[in-house]
Design a protein around this motif. Structure first.
Motif, PDB file in Angstrom:
ATOM      1  N   GLY A 115       2.281  -2.149  -1.497  1.00  0.00           N
ATOM      2  CA  GLY A 115       3.223  -3.178  -1.900  1.00  0.00           C
ATOM      3  C   GLY A 115       2.758  -4.592  -1.634  1.00  0.00           C
ATOM      4  O   GLY A 115       3.454  -5.550  -1.985  1.00  0.00           O
ATOM      5  N   LEU A 116       1.576  -4.721  -1.021  1.00  0.00           N
ATOM      6  CA  LEU A 116       1.057  -6.062  -0.714  1.00  0.00           C
ATOM      7  C   LEU A 116       0.153  -6.532  -1.841  1.00  0.00           C
ATOM      8  O   LEU A 116      -0.973  -6.049  -2.007  1.00  0.00           O
ATOM      9  CB  LEU A 116       0.276  -6.036   0.611  1.00  0.00           C
ATOM     10  N   THR A 117       0.646  -7.475  -2.632  1.00  0.00           N
ATOM     11  CA  THR A 117      -0.146  -8.107  -3.682  1.00  0.00           C
ATOM     12  C   THR A 117       0.076  -9.608  -3.614  1.00  0.00           C
ATOM     13  O   THR A 117       1.047 -10.080  -3.007  1.00  0.00           O
ATOM     14  CB  THR A 117       0.259  -7.615  -5.086  1.00  0.00           C
ATOM     15  N   HIS A 118      -0.818 -10.338  -4.237  1.00  0.00           N
ATOM     16  CA  HIS A 118      -0.659 -11.794  -4.267  1.00  0.00           C
ATOM     17  C   HIS A 118       0.653 -12.183  -4.946  1.00  0.00           C
ATOM     18  O   HIS A 118       1.378 -13.065  -4.472  1.00  0.00           O
ATOM     19  CB  HIS A 118      -1.842 -12.433  -4.994  1.00  0.00           C
ATOM     20  N   ARG A 119       0.960 -11.529  -6.045  1.00  0.00           N
ATOM     21  CA  ARG A 119       2.200 -11.851  -6.762  1.00  0.00           C
ATOM     22  C   ARG A 119       3.416 -11.518  -5.907  1.00  0.00           C
ATOM     23  O   ARG A 119       4.397 -12.279  -5.886  1.00  0.00           O
ATOM     24  CB  ARG A 119       2.256 -11.090  -8.089  1.00  0.00           C
ATOM     25  N   ALA A 120       3.365 -10.384  -5.206  1.00  0.00           N
ATOM     26  CA  ALA A 120       4.503  -9.999  -4.363  1.00  0.00           C
ATOM     27  C   ALA A 120       4.730 -11.023  -3.258  1.00  0.00           C
ATOM     28  O   ALA A 120       5.876 -11.334  -2.914  1.00  0.00           O
ATOM     29  CB  ALA A 120       4.272  -8.607  -3.774  1.00  0.00           C
ATOM     30  N   VAL A 121       3.649 -11.545  -2.682  1.00  0.00           N
ATOM     31  CA  VAL A 121       3.789 -12.566  -1.637  1.00  0.00           C
ATOM     32  C   VAL A 121       4.399 -13.830  -2.217  1.00  0.00           C
ATOM     33  O   VAL A 121       5.312 -14.424  -1.620  1.00  0.00           O
ATOM     34  CB  VAL A 121       2.422 -12.869  -0.977  1.00  0.00           C
ATOM     35  N   ASP A 122       3.916 -14.254  -3.383  1.00  0.00           N
ATOM     36  CA  ASP A 122       4.501 -15.444  -4.028  1.00  0.00           C
ATOM     37  C   ASP A 122       5.999 -15.263  -4.234  1.00  0.00           C
ATOM     38  O   ASP A 122       6.803 -16.151  -3.910  1.00  0.00           O
ATOM     39  CB  ASP A 122       3.826 -15.685  -5.386  1.00  0.00           C
ATOM     40  N   ALA A 170       0.785 -24.940   7.001  1.00  0.00           N
ATOM     41  CA  ALA A 170       2.124 -24.363   6.919  1.00  0.00           C
ATOM     42  C   ALA A 170       2.213 -23.351   5.785  1.00  0.00           C
ATOM     43  O   ALA A 170       2.847 -22.293   5.919  1.00  0.00           O
ATOM     44  CB  ALA A 170       3.156 -25.468   6.719  1.00  0.00           C
ATOM     45  N   ARG A 171       1.564 -23.651   4.668  1.00  0.00           N
ATOM     46  CA  ARG A 171       1.591 -22.706   3.547  1.00  0.00           C
ATOM     47  C   ARG A 171       0.835 -21.434   3.906  1.00  0.00           C
ATOM     48  O   ARG A 171       1.291 -20.326   3.602  1.00  0.00           O
ATOM     49  CB  ARG A 171       0.993 -23.348   2.294  1.00  0.00           C
ATOM     50  N   ALA A 172      -0.297 -21.562   4.574  1.00  0.00           N
ATOM     51  CA  ALA A 172      -1.052 -20.384   5.000  1.00  0.00           C
ATOM     52  C   ALA A 172      -0.225 -19.541   5.969  1.00  0.00           C
ATOM     53  O   ALA A 172      -0.238 -18.305   5.908  1.00  0.00           O
ATOM     54  CB  ALA A 172      -2.365 -20.799   5.648  1.00  0.00           C
ATOM     55  N   ALA A 209      -5.552 -17.481  -0.173  1.00  0.00           N
ATOM     56  CA  ALA A 209      -6.446 -16.347   0.072  1.00  0.00           C
ATOM     57  C   ALA A 209      -6.812 -15.746  -1.282  1.00  0.00           C
ATOM     58  O   ALA A 209      -6.023 -14.999  -1.865  1.00  0.00           O
ATOM     59  CB  ALA A 209      -5.760 -15.315   0.958  1.00  0.00           C
ATOM     60  N   ARG A 210      -7.972 -16.092  -1.782  1.00  0.00           N
ATOM     61  CA  ARG A 210      -8.282 -15.787  -3.181  1.00  0.00           C
ATOM     62  C   ARG A 210      -8.416 -14.300  -3.451  1.00  0.00           C
ATOM     63  O   ARG A 210      -8.028 -13.819  -4.517  1.00  0.00           O
ATOM     64  CB  ARG A 210      -9.569 -16.521  -3.593  1.00  0.00           C
ATOM     65  N   THR A 211      -8.972 -13.551  -2.516  1.00  0.00           N
ATOM     66  CA  THR A 211      -9.190 -12.124  -2.729  1.00  0.00           C
ATOM     67  C   THR A 211      -8.235 -11.296  -1.856  1.00  0.00           C
ATOM     68  O   THR A 211      -7.619 -11.815  -0.922  1.00  0.00           O
ATOM     69  CB  THR A 211     -10.631 -11.736  -2.384  1.00  0.00           C
ATOM     70  N   ARG A 212      -8.163 -10.015  -2.145  1.00  0.00           N
ATOM     71  CA  ARG A 212      -7.332  -9.137  -1.315  1.00  0.00           C
ATOM     72  C   ARG A 212      -7.888  -9.072   0.107  1.00  0.00           C
ATOM     73  O   ARG A 212      -7.128  -9.057   1.077  1.00  0.00           O
ATOM     74  CB  ARG A 212      -7.276  -7.732  -1.922  1.00  0.00           C
ATOM     75  N   GLN A 213      -9.212  -9.037   0.203  1.00  0.00           N
ATOM     76  CA  GLN A 213      -9.827  -9.018   1.533  1.00  0.00           C
ATOM     77  C   GLN A 213      -9.429 -10.262   2.330  1.00  0.00           C
ATOM     78  O   GLN A 213      -9.087 -10.172   3.517  1.00  0.00           O
ATOM     79  CB  GLN A 213     -11.352  -8.954   1.408  1.00  0.00           C
ATOM     80  N   ALA A 214      -9.460 -11.415   1.693  1.00  0.00           N
ATOM     81  CA  ALA A 214      -9.084 -12.658   2.375  1.00  0.00           C
ATOM     82  C   ALA A 214      -7.619 -12.623   2.803  1.00  0.00           C
ATOM     83  O   ALA A 214      -7.263 -13.114   3.882  1.00  0.00           O
ATOM     84  CB  ALA A 214      -9.343 -13.856   1.467  1.00  0.00           C
ATOM     85  N   LEU A 215      -6.755 -12.035   1.969  1.00  0.00           N
ATOM     86  CA  LEU A 215      -5.342 -11.934   2.307  1.00  0.00           C
ATOM     87  C   LEU A 215      -5.142 -11.008   3.513  1.00  0.00           C
ATOM     88  O   LEU A 215      -4.351 -11.304   4.418  1.00  0.00           O
ATOM     89  CB  LEU A 215      -4.558 -11.418   1.102  1.00  0.00           C
ATOM     90  N   LEU A 216      -5.871  -9.907   3.552  1.00  0.00           N
ATOM     91  CA  LEU A 216      -5.769  -8.989   4.682  1.00  0.00           C
ATOM     92  C   LEU A 216      -6.282  -9.634   5.966  1.00  0.00           C
ATOM     93  O   LEU A 216      -5.692  -9.469   7.037  1.00  0.00           O
ATOM     94  CB  LEU A 216      -6.549  -7.700   4.385  1.00  0.00           C
TER      95      LEU A 216
END
Length: 211
Positions: free
Chosen positions: A30-37, A10-12, A51-58
């Motif tokens: 505008g897509l950053t880990h902090r922005a998503v949080d 659910a968190r993913a 998703a630890r890295t930006r690649q993983a987030l994408l």
């Protein structure tokens, strides 16, 4: 703020949906880990845990995009070709119109990811694999319709749909998207040209009040 997800899945899902929303609203920068949080109302560091890295987030966003677009397009739920071309055109027109209107932000996010994939070979494979779902369904559909060249005709339909979506979501027609009957007429002309058949021009169900 909605209740925080209690399971990893659910968190993913929340992280992925929020990433797609940010892509539509703010673009790739505008897509950053902090922005998503922040946008998801999660404690700082939560997105990095998913998703630890930006690649993983994408990659997570691409997979979620494919799942959501598959539900929007619902090609597997379209009328079977044996039910007649007219019924199929009605359903296809409604499907394309949903992508233009109710799911406009999802379409914007897809274009952001598509452009990023041209610069990131490691993302390209994930994006292409996700897109193959739609291509496979559409190729099977035109094959069942009797297309003598299903791969080429599937490409033609995809190119038409992509061009329409780009023009009406991010291009010069963004303020004047076509109606369901207009979309149906275009599809009928394209499919008629492919198959040498003729469908009846008519309003699709629900066209009087497009969303």
């Amino acid at each position: 703020m909605s209740e925080r997800p209690t399971t990893p899945a659910a968190r993913a899902g929340l992280v992925a949906d929020t990433a797609l929303a940010l892509l539509a609203e703010r673009g790739m920068r505008g897509l950053t880990h902090r922005a998503v949080d922040d946008a998801a109302g999660l404690p700082q560091g939560s997105t990095s845990n998913v998703a630890r890295t930006r690649q993983a987030l994408l990659e997570l966003a691409v997979r979620r995009l494919a799942d959501r677009e598959e539900r929007v397009l619902a090609l597997q739920d379209l009328p079977a070709p044996r039910e007649g071309t007219d019924a199929l055109l009605d359903a296809l027109a409604l499907t394309v119109h949903r992508a233009l209107t109710q799911n406009r932000d999802l379409t914007l996010a897809r274009y952001e990811l598509a452009l990023e994939a041209t610069r990131r070979p490691e993302l390209r494979a994930h994006f292409d694999t996700a897109g193959a779902r739609f291509r496979t369904h559409l190729t099977a559909l035109v094959t069942a319709l009797g297309s003598p060249s299903p791969d080429r005709h599937a490409l033609t339909l995809i190119a038409w749909a992509d061009g329409l979506l780009l023009s009406c979501v991010a291009g010069s027609y963004h303020a004047d998207p076509p109606t369901i009957p207009d979309i149906r007429a275009d599809l009928g002309e394209i499919i008629e040209g492919m198959l040498g058949t003729r469908s009846a021009p008519r309003n699709a169900p629900g066209s009087a009040t497009p969303s």
